[in-house]
Write an enzyme that holds these catalytic residues in place. Structure first.
Site, PDB file in Angstrom:
ATOM      1  N   ARG A  86      51.753  49.859  50.592  1.00  0.00           N
ATOM      2  CA  ARG A  86      52.555  50.208  49.422  1.00  0.00           C
ATOM      3  C   ARG A  86      52.540  49.015  48.481  1.00  0.00           C
ATOM      4  NH1 ARG A  86      51.740  54.319  51.137  1.00  0.00           N
ATOM      5  NH2 ARG A  86      53.056  55.818  52.204  1.00  0.00           N
TER       6      ARG A  86
ATOM      7  N   LYS B 181      47.057  59.927  43.506  1.00  0.00           N
ATOM      8  CA  LYS B 181      46.076  60.250  44.547  1.00  0.00           C
ATOM      9  C   LYS B 181      45.253  61.470  44.120  1.00  0.00           C
ATOM     10  CE  LYS B 181      46.337  60.961  49.496  1.00  0.00           C
ATOM     11  NZ  LYS B 181      46.917  60.323  50.676  1.00  0.00           N
TER      12      LYS B 181
ATOM     13  N   ARG C 181      47.044  61.998  57.534  1.00  0.00           N
ATOM     14  CA  ARG C 181      47.265  61.151  58.702  1.00  0.00           C
ATOM     15  C   ARG C 181      48.670  61.386  59.259  1.00  0.00           C
ATOM     16  NH1 ARG C 181      45.955  55.224  57.790  1.00  0.00           N
ATOM     17  NH2 ARG C 181      47.400  55.384  56.054  1.00  0.00           N
TER      18      ARG C 181
HETATM   19  P1  ATP Z   1      49.026  56.153  53.108  1.00  0.00           P
HETATM   20  O1  ATP Z   1      50.011  56.137  54.224  1.00  0.00           O
HETATM   21  O2  ATP Z   1      47.754  55.437  53.353  1.00  0.00           O
HETATM   22  O3  ATP Z   1      49.661  55.768  51.793  1.00  0.00           O
HETATM   23  P2  ATP Z   1      49.430  58.798  52.444  1.00  0.00           P
HETATM   24  O4  ATP Z   1      50.902  58.631  52.497  1.00  0.00           O
HETATM   25  O5  ATP Z   1      48.855  59.062  51.097  1.00  0.00           O
HETATM   26  O6  ATP Z   1      48.620  57.621  52.992  1.00  0.00           O
HETATM   27  P3  ATP Z   1      47.782  60.684  53.919  1.00  0.00           P
HETATM   28  O7  ATP Z   1      47.916  61.015  55.340  1.00  0.00           O
HETATM   29  O8  ATP Z   1      46.558  59.986  53.471  1.00  0.00           O
HETATM   30  O9  ATP Z   1      49.112  59.904  53.532  1.00  0.00           O
HETATM   31  O10 ATP Z   1      47.905  62.033  53.066  1.00  0.00           O
HETATM   32  C1  ATP Z   1      49.024  62.888  53.201  1.00  0.00           C
HETATM   33  C2  ATP Z   1      49.979  62.692  52.041  1.00  0.00           C
HETATM   34  O11 ATP Z   1      49.278  62.902  50.811  1.00  0.00           O
HETATM   35  C3  ATP Z   1      51.102  63.710  52.017  1.00  0.00           C
HETATM   36  O12 ATP Z   1      52.215  63.222  52.713  1.00  0.00           O
HETATM   37  C4  ATP Z   1      51.397  63.912  50.540  1.00  0.00           C
HETATM   38  O13 ATP Z   1      52.299  62.945  50.079  1.00  0.00           O
HETATM   39  C5  ATP Z   1      50.062  63.638  49.887  1.00  0.00           C
HETATM   40  N1  ATP Z   1      49.310  64.888  49.581  1.00  0.00           N
HETATM   41  C6  ATP Z   1      49.298  66.073  50.230  1.00  0.00           C
HETATM   42  N2  ATP Z   1      48.460  66.930  49.643  1.00  0.00           N
HETATM   43  C7  ATP Z   1      47.914  66.278  48.598  1.00  0.00           C
HETATM   44  C8  ATP Z   1      46.969  66.639  47.609  1.00  0.00           C
HETATM   45  N3  ATP Z   1      46.381  67.836  47.576  1.00  0.00           N
HETATM   46  N4  ATP Z   1      46.668  65.690  46.688  1.00  0.00           N
HETATM   47  C9  ATP Z   1      47.224  64.473  46.685  1.00  0.00           C
HETATM   48  N5  ATP Z   1      48.105  64.072  47.599  1.00  0.00           N
HETATM   49  C10 ATP Z   1      48.460  64.971  48.556  1.00  0.00           C
END
Ligand code: ATP
Length: 319
Positions: A314, A181, A116
């Site tokens: 968070r 994640k 996102r």
């Molecule tokens: P939220 O804002 O809901 O907490 P998020 O920060 O996890 O979501 P997303 O847009 O869902 O953001 O996913 C992108 C983020 O996920 C990246 O900024 C990185 O931190 C993490 N990410 C990137 N690649 C991977 C992966 N292969 N596995 C797990 N996490 C990843």
């Protein structure tokens, strides 16, 4: 280069001469391609004088025929790319070109995998699943309500059925094991949601990945959680069948019919959280979700509902 990889994927030794003959190139051209494979795809190749070349770890590549044979009732056509910017971007280009939905775009790796708000999704070669399902939605805003949460639930159930028992959900659409994640979801929409539109359901699942320096938050993979390696063709088939099941339920009965099941699997139910919206932060307690998939948060003594793709949760330290 990938033709060479397909010859090596069995993990056996192949002589430079045999590889050159199969590809119609010289032994030194084989050597150059091997260097590229190692540098570009981060693969490790054993080179033994007198025996030839061997992949350090055998590879199973994505195979549409294999996926179709395992997917039974799920008949969405599958396109597989060796390397692509992002499966969602490719799905959007295919919609633009008039490819008829539903269909699935898969890739062995993404060079610009996205999360996102323009964040990056780490997507190394042949280790994980990078999956975009395209659906056509005809004049039904209701069909979009809670859709990304439904996809999260289907991904979580696929992981659990495959042996990752600890998988759970984080609003709106992350799949976590504990705080780590394991899968991410990105929905993108083109067209008029009140009339005809297409929705791209993008899913990234960490399958066999054991190391990466590209992720800046806690992460895990199916392999790290279970100690087993997984056949990605089988997983893609399972994910397709699970998505079909949940999407049918969603289409027939709306998100309200799935709300309770989603809440039961929400890892942060009852937790103290901060909701981040750009530079703003709202602190509260997670009460659950509403019938449209919005987050119900108790802020002070008042329950408020929050919606939208730009919001992030968070955990607060005191929770
Ligand atoms: P939220 O804002 O809901 O907490 P998020 O920060 O996890 O979501 P997303 O847009 O869902 O953001 O996913 C992108 C983020 O996920 C990246 O900024 C990185 O931190 C993490 N990410 C990137 N690649 C991977 C992966 N292969 N596995 C797990 N996490 C990843």
């Amino acid at each position: 280069m990938l033709t060479l990889l397909k010859l090596l994927k069995d993990g056996r030794f192949h002589s430079g001469q045999a590889l050159g003959a199969a590809l119609g190139i010289s032994r030194s051209a084989v050597w150059k391609q091997l260097q590229h494979l190692e540098a570009d795809l981060d693969l490790s190749i054993h080179k033994v004088r007198g025996r030839g070349y061997q992949l350090a770890t055998p590879l199973t590549l994505l195979d549409p025929a294999e996926i179709a044979s395992q997917a039974r009732a799920c008949i969405w056509p599958v396109m597989v790319f060796d390397s692509i910017d992002s499966t969602n971007a490719q799905a959007l280009r295919s919609i633009d070109k008039g490819v008829v939905a539903p269909f699935i775009v898969l890739a062995e790796r993404q060079t610009a995998g996205r999360g996102r708000r323009g964040r990056k999704w780490a997507s190394p070669f042949a280790e994980n699943i990078y999956y975009s399902l395209v659906l056509r939605i005809d004049g039904g805003m209701r069909q979009l309500e809670g859709l990304s949460l439904v996809v999260g639930l289907a991904v979580m159930q696929t992981l659990r059925e495959s042996g990752v028992r600890g998988a759970g959900l984080k609003w709106p659409n992350d799949v976590l094991v504990g705080q780590k994640k394991i899968a991410g979801i990105l929905l993108e929409l083109v067209g008029d949601p009140a009339d005809v539109c297409h929705v791209v359901l993008g899913v990234g699942v960490n399958v066999n990945m054991q190391a990466t320096e590209e992720v800046d938050q806690q992460w895990t993979s199916m392999r790290l959680e279970s100690g087993n390696t997984f056949d990605r063709n089988h997983l893609v088939a399972s994910l397709g069948m699970m998505l079909q099941r949940y999407l049918n339920r969603h289409q027939e009965s709306g998100f309200a019919a799935i709300q309770a099941e989603w809440e039961q699997n929400h890892l942060w139910q009852g937790c103290a959280v901060s909701l981040i919206a750009g530079v703003n932060q709202i602190d509260g307690i997670v009460m659950g979700i509403d019938r449209q998939g919005g987050l119900r948060l108790k802020v002070g003594n008042v329950e408020k509902v929050f919606n939208g793709g730009e919001l992030s949760l968070r955990l607060r330290n005191d929770s």
